[in-house]
Design an enzyme around this catalytic site. Structure first.
Site, mmCIF file in Angstrom:
data_model
loop_
_atom_site.group_PDB
_atom_site.id
_atom_site.type_symbol
_atom_site.label_atom_id
_atom_site.label_comp_id
_atom_site.label_asym_id
_atom_site.label_seq_id
_atom_site.Cartn_x
_atom_site.Cartn_y
_atom_site.Cartn_z
ATOM 1 N N GLY A 183 0.819 -1.209 0.000
ATOM 2 C CA GLY A 183 0.000 0.000 0.000
ATOM 3 C C GLY A 183 0.851 1.256 0.000
ATOM 4 O O GLY A 183 0.589 2.195 0.754
ATOM 5 N N GLY A 184 1.863 1.272 -0.864
ATOM 6 C CA GLY A 184 2.828 2.363 -0.835
ATOM 7 C C GLY A 184 2.573 3.480 -1.824
ATOM 8 O O GLY A 184 3.450 4.324 -2.026
ATOM 9 N N GLY A 189 2.094 5.036 3.527
ATOM 10 C CA GLY A 189 2.982 4.155 2.782
ATOM 11 C C GLY A 189 3.903 4.917 1.853
ATOM 12 O O GLY A 189 5.113 4.655 1.784
ATOM 13 N N TYR A 217 -13.584 -2.083 11.650
ATOM 14 C CA TYR A 217 -12.265 -1.458 11.500
ATOM 15 C C TYR A 217 -11.472 -1.561 12.799
ATOM 16 O O TYR A 217 -10.292 -1.952 12.794
ATOM 17 C CB TYR A 217 -12.435 -0.002 11.085
ATOM 18 N N SER A 271 0.193 5.873 -1.675
ATOM 19 C CA SER A 271 -0.412 7.093 -1.129
ATOM 20 C C SER A 271 -0.238 7.109 0.386
ATOM 21 O O SER A 271 0.170 6.119 1.000
ATOM 22 C CB SER A 271 -1.901 7.182 -1.478
#
Length: 247
Positions: A10-11, A16, A147, A13
């Site tokens: 997940g890099g 990340g 969550y 945005s």
């Protein structure tokens, strides 16, 4: 970080991406994954040769295996993993369906688990794994039960994995951001610009820092937990929340 190699899920945005930028600045080679090829290519063009990119969805085990194959072919080994990819969305108890449940748990729990498990054979002796949880694991915020629970599971992983991997000298720690200024509020949480601004105002009362955190502030904590400066730190949760969950 010179000559070190890190994978960040997940890099593309938010936290990340800020972490990728910081590790590159400190001399590391960085591989990031994301689901949007166009966005990944734009980041690659901006950050240059130290950045490697791969399109991968952490909810798909076959994609995490593709990440492993890429690492083997291009780096051989990893020094660090930052299991960062995650989603956030509200749910209402009594009106939550199976798709709502899977949306959260497939990414935040299953995705973290299989990202680490599939890359584990490639982590060097003495390496470091950092998991991205959240201070919500310790809060009872309304309409966020899925969550919150998913992030509590991530926190639990670092405790047990620190024990599981002690013979390999691999440290496992959790960073738990507080309210951080990332695109997640509009994209995942469905908050309007006015809602976000009102939330920011409320933090002036509820958090000692009196503001949202910045992604680069979380990145600094990840860098610390990866580095030798934290060599005697293992199995912990490091809240980076401006005091929001501490008072």
């Amino acid at each position: 970080m010179k000559n070190k190699t890190v994978f960040i899920s997940g890099g593309s945005s938010g936290i990340g991406l800020s972490t990728a930028e910081l590790f590159i600045k400190e001399g590391a080679r960085v591989l990031i994954s994301g689901r949007n090829s166009e966005k990944l290519n734009a980041i690659k063009k901006r950050l240059g040769e130290k950045l490697h990119i791969i399109k991968a969805d952490v909810t798909k085990i076959e994609d995490t295996i593709q990440v492993k194959n890429y690492v083997e072919e291009n780096f051989k080994k990893l020094d660090y993993i930052f299991a960062n990819a995650g989603v956030a969305s509200p749910n209402t108890l009594g009106a939550t369906n199976n798709e709502d449940f899977d949306h959260i748990f497939n990414t935040n729990v299953k995705g973290v688990f299989f990202t680490v498990q599939n890359l584990l054979p490639l982590i060097k002796q003495g390496g470091s794994i950092i998991l991205n949880a959240s201070i919500v694991a310790h809060k009872g915020m309304a309409n966020l039960s899925l969550y919150n629970a998913s992030k509590a599971a991530v926190r639990s992983f670092s405790r047990t994995w620190a024990n599981d991997l002690k013979e390999q000298g691999i440290r496992v720690n959790t960073v738990s951001p507080g309210v951080t200024d990332t695109p997640i509020f509009g994209k995942e949480m469905g908050m309007s610009k006015e809602d976000v601004n009102n939330f920011k105002e409320s933090l002036k009362i509820s958090a000692p820092a009196m503001r949202m955190g910045k992604p680069e502030e979380i990145a600094e904590a990840v860098l610390f937990l990866a580095s030798e400066k934290s060599s005697y730190i293992n199995g912990i949760e490091l809240p980076v929340d401006g005091g929001f969950a501490q008072i």
